[in-house]
Design an enzyme around this catalytic site. Structure first.
Site, PDB file in Angstrom:
ATOM      1  N   HIS A 129      46.043  12.225  75.051  1.00 56.05           N
ATOM      2  CA  HIS A 129      46.126  13.119  73.896  1.00 56.05           C
ATOM      3  C   HIS A 129      44.715  13.311  73.342  1.00 56.05           C
ATOM      4  CE1 HIS A 129      47.082  14.311  69.731  1.00 56.05           C
ATOM      5  NE2 HIS A 129      48.306  14.600  70.138  1.00 56.05           N
ATOM      6  N   ASP A 204      46.928   3.407  73.026  1.00 59.69           N
ATOM      7  CA  ASP A 204      47.487   4.420  72.136  1.00 59.69           C
ATOM      8  C   ASP A 204      49.003   4.358  72.301  1.00 59.69           C
ATOM      9  OD1 ASP A 204      48.585   6.706  71.030  1.00 59.69           O
ATOM     10  OD2 ASP A 204      47.252   8.113  72.049  1.00 59.69           O
ATOM     11  N   GLN A 207      53.431   7.378  71.559  1.00 56.58           N
ATOM     12  CA  GLN A 207      54.665   7.797  72.230  1.00 56.58           C
ATOM     13  C   GLN A 207      55.521   6.616  72.676  1.00 56.58           C
ATOM     14  OE1 GLN A 207      56.048  10.810  72.636  1.00 56.58           O
ATOM     15  NE2 GLN A 207      54.362  11.698  71.468  1.00 56.58           N
ATOM     16  N   CYS A 370      48.263  19.137  72.636  1.00 55.99           N
ATOM     17  CA  CYS A 370      47.025  18.393  72.336  1.00 55.99           C
ATOM     18  C   CYS A 370      46.540  17.639  73.567  1.00 55.99           C
ATOM     19  CB  CYS A 370      47.225  17.451  71.159  1.00 55.99           C
ATOM     20  SG  CYS A 370      47.545  18.287  69.601  1.00 55.99           S
TER      21      CYS A 370
END
Length: 419
Positions: A129, A204, A207, A370
């Site tokens: 992303h 990250d 999600q 994104c």
């Protein structure tokens, strides 16, 4: 059948907690399949946040009156809930505004603390992303470190071979998504950790966290960032987990009130963890709401949520694979979860999403999600006139197989409409 995981009574109780699911869009019941962008909000969580605002709200940590004490207790209880959720200690949990802020925080703090220097390499992947691309890329222009990438194949999949091939870069930092927001691939964090044993590992989790409970100790993650709004919590609240020994060494990203120990006209000393990194008045009610959201998800059971989402994901993927006029991106194996990105040959993704909404009440997301660099990778492997964007349908625990059936009906209709 909603799924084999829920009984009808259980699912009815869940659905009643999300009143917006009773809405109609252009005369059709709402089918919300935009969960990868943001999840719906739970009535009980909102009610508890409202009670907090109306009856217990004050600024925190800075006063001894009753409301301040109650608000501080609620805020710190939320921190403990997050810590327990991740198998961390409360000192290792920092509240932020979300994943984007969390990654910017880490990039800047690692640079200011000289953990990353001009001689170092930061390793990302080609499926990231923008939140995990732009900060690293832009600051490399000012500070001189190199940015390298784990290569994706032409379906946007990161293979084990690609991960192993990236060992040649000898990265100081590996910063990678836990799950792609475009392809739905869950990354093999164990393999990544083992492959880059000497690197600082940042995940990250934006999600992944809503679908998969992460044990940061077991996975030996150095830093993990995620946002509350993707797991039925409010917007504007997120989390950084960091190993205590690493956080102790980092210079704060933001300076101001509350994060200080002593201030003179000449210099500053910092507060203890985690307050060293929480400058100014935080999003108090947002943190409290995130704690309530974790309570709600825990009451259902994370194993049950994962099982339901897995069942729906497989059903969604298998039904889409039956459509020979649809191009699907990402993996078709067990590494896929919660979403499918696709294009209909000859129909622009924006038209697909607009008509699905207008005629079938189905909410999907169209665009580059994104992840513009990933779109350039997918275009190379595309067998259609790839429009540099896709349609994305994503499920959560309040969705059903019937929702997916409506989506499939709409996709078939679109094909006939544009032939």
């Amino acid at each position: 059948m909603h799924s084999t995981v829920w009984s009808d009574e259980e699912f009815c109780n869940v659905k009643n907690d999300f009143p917006v699911l009773q809405r109609q869009i252009s005369g059709k019941r709402l089918v919300y399949l935009d969960n990868a962008a943001s999840t719906l909000k739970c009535k009980s969580v909102i009610e508890k946040m409202t009670d907090f605002y109306l009856n217990h709200y004050s600024n925190i940590h800075r006063a001894v009156h009753t409301l301040a004490s109650e608000a501080t207790v609620e805020y710190e209880n939320a921190r403990k809930k997050v810590a327990d959720f991740l198998n961390a200690s409360p000192e290792e949990i920092i509240f932020t505004s979300g994943t984007t802020m969390g990654i910017n925080f880490l990039v800047n703090s690692l640079i200011k603390s000289n953990v990353i220097t001009a001689n170092d390499t930061v390793l990302l992947s080609q499926v990231e992303h923008h939140a995990n691309l732009v900060p690293w890329i832009r600051l490399s222009k000012f500070y001189g470190y190199k940015v390298e990438y784990i290569q994706a194949n032409d379906k946007g999949v990161i293979t084990s071979e690609a991960i192993l091939n990236a060992r040649k870069f000898k990265p100081k930092v590996v910063s990678i998504t836990g799950q792609s927001n475009v392809t739905g691939q869950i990354m093999p964090i164990n393999l990544i950790r083992e492959t880059f044993r000497d690197s600082i590992l940042i995940i990250d989790g934006a999600q992944l966290i809503p679908h998969e409970r992460i044990d940061v100790k077991k996975l030996d993650i150095d830093f993990l960032v995620f946002s509350g709004h993707k797991m039925i919590a409010p917007t504007g609240i997120g989390v950084i987990y960091g190993k205590q020994e690493l956080l102790e060494k980092l210079e704060p990203f933001l300076y101001g009130g509350e994060m200080i120990d002593k201030v003179t006209f000449d210099d500053v000393t910092f507060n203890i963890l985690p307050y060293k990194f929480e400058a100014g008045t935080p999003h108090i009610a947002g943190a409290v709401g995130l704690g309530y959201a974790i309570d709600y998800l825990s009451s259902i059971g994370f194993d049950k949520i994962k099982a339901h989402i897995t069942e729906l994901s497989n059903y969604l993927l298998n039904e889409m694979l039956k459509l020979d006029f649809v191009e699907i991106y990402g993996p078709n194996d067990e590494s896929h979860l919660s979403l499918v990105s696709f294009n209909i040959d000859g129909v622009h993704p924006h038209d697909v999403s607009h008509i699905l909404d207008e005629m079938f009440g189905v909410a999907t997301r169209s665009g580059h999600h994104c992840a513009q660099p990933l779109m350039s990778v997918l275009r190379k492997g595309s067998k259609i006139d790839f429009p540099n964007s896709t349609v994305r349908a994503s499920v959560y625990f309040y969705n059903t197989k019937e929702d997916i059936d409506v989506l499939i009906e709409g996709v078939k209709y679109l094909r006939k409409m544009f032939i």
